[in-house]
Design a protein around this motif. Structure first.
Motif, short mmCIF file in Angstrom:
data_model
loop_
_atom_site.label_atom_id
_atom_site.label_comp_id
_atom_site.label_asym_id
_atom_site.label_seq_id
_atom_site.Cartn_x
_atom_site.Cartn_y
_atom_site.Cartn_z
N ASP A 37 49.33 31.89 33.67
CA ASP A 37 49.83 33.05 33.28
C ASP A 37 49.33 33.63 32.11
OD1 ASP A 37 51.83 32.53 34.85
OD2 ASP A 37 53.22 31.36 33.52
N ARG A 38 48.77 32.84 31.17
CA ARG A 38 47.97 33.71 29.98
C ARG A 38 46.74 34.15 30.23
NH1 ARG A 38 48.64 28.77 25.23
NH2 ARG A 38 50.70 28.93 24.94
N HIS A 39 45.98 33.70 31.25
CA HIS A 39 44.67 33.88 31.20
C HIS A 39 44.17 34.63 32.77
CE1 HIS A 39 43.66 32.26 27.43
NE2 HIS A 39 44.12 31.04 27.84
N ALA A 40 45.01 34.43 33.86
CA ALA A 40 44.50 34.68 35.10
C ALA A 40 44.55 36.27 35.17
CB ALA A 40 45.68 34.21 36.10
N PRO A 41 45.27 37.11 34.58
CA PRO A 41 45.05 38.48 34.59
C PRO A 41 43.39 39.00 34.07
CG PRO A 41 47.10 38.32 33.70
CD PRO A 41 46.47 36.66 34.08
N ILE A 43 40.96 37.04 33.99
CA ILE A 43 39.87 36.51 34.73
C ILE A 43 39.82 37.29 36.02
CG2 ILE A 43 39.21 34.32 36.31
CD1 ILE A 43 38.77 33.85 33.34
N HIS A 44 40.97 37.61 36.54
CA HIS A 44 40.86 38.46 38.05
C HIS A 44 40.35 39.69 37.57
CE1 HIS A 44 42.50 41.15 40.98
NE2 HIS A 44 42.56 40.04 41.94
N ARG A 45 40.71 40.34 36.25
CA ARG A 45 39.94 41.69 35.99
C ARG A 45 38.60 41.71 35.84
NH1 ARG A 45 42.69 42.13 31.51
NH2 ARG A 45 44.52 42.85 32.78
N TYR A 46 38.01 40.62 35.39
CA TYR A 46 36.76 40.50 35.20
C TYR A 46 36.07 40.31 36.46
CZ TYR A 46 32.18 38.49 33.73
OH TYR A 46 30.58 38.36 33.86
N ALA A 47 36.43 39.50 37.27
CA ALA A 47 36.02 39.16 38.62
C ALA A 47 35.97 40.32 39.72
CB ALA A 47 36.54 37.92 39.42
N ALA A 48 36.93 41.18 39.51
CA ALA A 48 37.12 42.56 40.29
C ALA A 48 36.12 43.33 39.79
CB ALA A 48 38.61 43.12 39.95
N ARG A 49 35.66 43.51 38.58
CA ARG A 49 34.68 44.25 38.16
C ARG A 49 33.35 43.77 38.65
NH1 ARG A 49 35.57 46.74 32.25
NH2 ARG A 49 34.24 48.13 32.92
N ARG A 50 33.10 42.66 38.80
CA ARG A 50 31.85 42.27 39.30
C ARG A 50 31.62 42.25 40.67
NH1 ARG A 50 29.24 38.44 35.81
NH2 ARG A 50 27.66 38.43 37.45
N LEU A 51 32.89 42.03 41.68
CA LEU A 51 32.55 41.63 42.96
C LEU A 51 33.47 42.47 43.75
CD1 LEU A 51 32.24 37.77 43.11
CD2 LEU A 51 30.63 39.66 43.26
N GLY A 52 34.52 43.00 43.25
CA GLY A 52 35.77 43.84 43.98
C GLY A 52 36.91 42.90 43.92
N GLU A 53 38.00 43.55 44.42
CA GLU A 53 39.60 42.88 44.39
C GLU A 53 39.53 41.84 45.20
OE1 GLU A 53 42.14 43.53 42.57
OE2 GLU A 53 41.52 45.17 41.41
N GLY A 54 38.92 41.99 46.45
CA GLY A 54 39.22 40.99 47.72
C GLY A 54 38.57 39.52 47.11
N ASP A 58 40.21 35.34 45.41
CA ASP A 58 39.68 33.94 45.56
C ASP A 58 39.01 33.50 44.43
OD1 ASP A 58 40.36 34.36 48.22
OD2 ASP A 58 38.49 34.99 48.98
N ILE A 59 38.11 34.13 43.66
CA ILE A 59 37.70 33.57 42.37
C ILE A 59 38.79 33.25 41.39
CG2 ILE A 59 36.18 34.34 40.38
CD1 ILE A 59 34.49 33.91 42.82
N THR A 60 39.77 34.01 41.28
CA THR A 60 40.68 33.52 40.29
C THR A 60 41.48 32.34 40.70
OG1 THR A 60 41.27 36.02 39.67
CG2 THR A 60 42.70 34.33 39.10
#
Length: 206
Positions: A37-41, A43-54, A58-60
């Motif tokens: 709950d603390r960190h997933a948002p 991590i997801h935001r960073y991965a999305a900027r690198r690779l896209g939402e899809g 999976d990365i998160t």
């Protein structure tokens, strides 16, 4: 630069720090959800900027699955788990290196790409800025790109990046300086240079 950003507080309803949550989750696994709950948002935001939402979904998910399975090896001397989690995510993103570079080059070449909408969470997203920046980032080595974007987009400090990537702080500084120099050189002739460089400035230096 004045140093790394301050530790982010956890949810108000849970005063335990990350290390406590991880340690206690060894006996009560359900407590690990608090770390998610603390960190997933972020991590997801960073991965999305690198690779896209899809891929970011999976990365998160895989980042926290790996973290859960390996939490017994976590060094609780590190009270904040962000570097550890970003390190896991960076390793997973690294497996998509060719896809990331291909997408960056496509965005640089055409000004449009399937992951372009994920490159900035700003409401006034500007492809004119992103395209030259994408080309500059694509030209970096994987290691330099990891360091630059962990500092710029994940807001990690030098020590945190060193912990995340398991490299010396001196290596972080040298890679960051080299990456910034190369990006600056690539963008220096572009009228959008100032705005593009802003994308690579972490909030804790402003």
């Amino acid at each position: 630069m004045t140093g790394p950003p301050p530790a982010r507080p956890g949810p108000e309803e849970d005063s335990r720090d990350d290390a406590d949550v991880i340690a206690q989750s060894l006996e009560e696994p359900e407590l690990f959800s608090g770390l998610y709950d603390r960190h997933a948002p972020d991590i997801h935001r960073y991965a999305a900027r690198r690779l896209g939402e899809g891929p970011a979904d999976d990365i998160t998910a895989e980042t926290f699955l790996i973290a859960f399975r390996t939490r017994h090896r976590y060094d609780t001397a590190h009270r904040l788990a962000r570097p550890w989690l970003y390190g896991i995510a960076a390793n997973l993103i690294g497996r998509h290196r060719r896809s990331e570079v291909r997408a960056l080059k496509a965005l640089a070449r055409t000004g449009h790409d399937s992951v372009a909408a994920s490159w900035s969470d700003r409401a006034d997203d500007r492809i004119a800025v992103q395209a030259p920046l994408a080309g500059a980032l694509a030209a970096l080595s994987s290691g330099d790109r990891h360091v630059l974007l962990l500092v710029a987009w994940a807001d990690l400090g030098y020590q945190e990046v060193a912990e995340a990537l398991r490299i010396p702080v001196g290596t972080v500084r040298s890679r960051l300086n080299r990456a910034r120099r190369k990006v600056r050189e690539a963008l220096s002739a572009d009228p959008a240079f100032a705005s593009a460089e802003e994308e690579l400035t972490p909030s804790w230096t402003k």
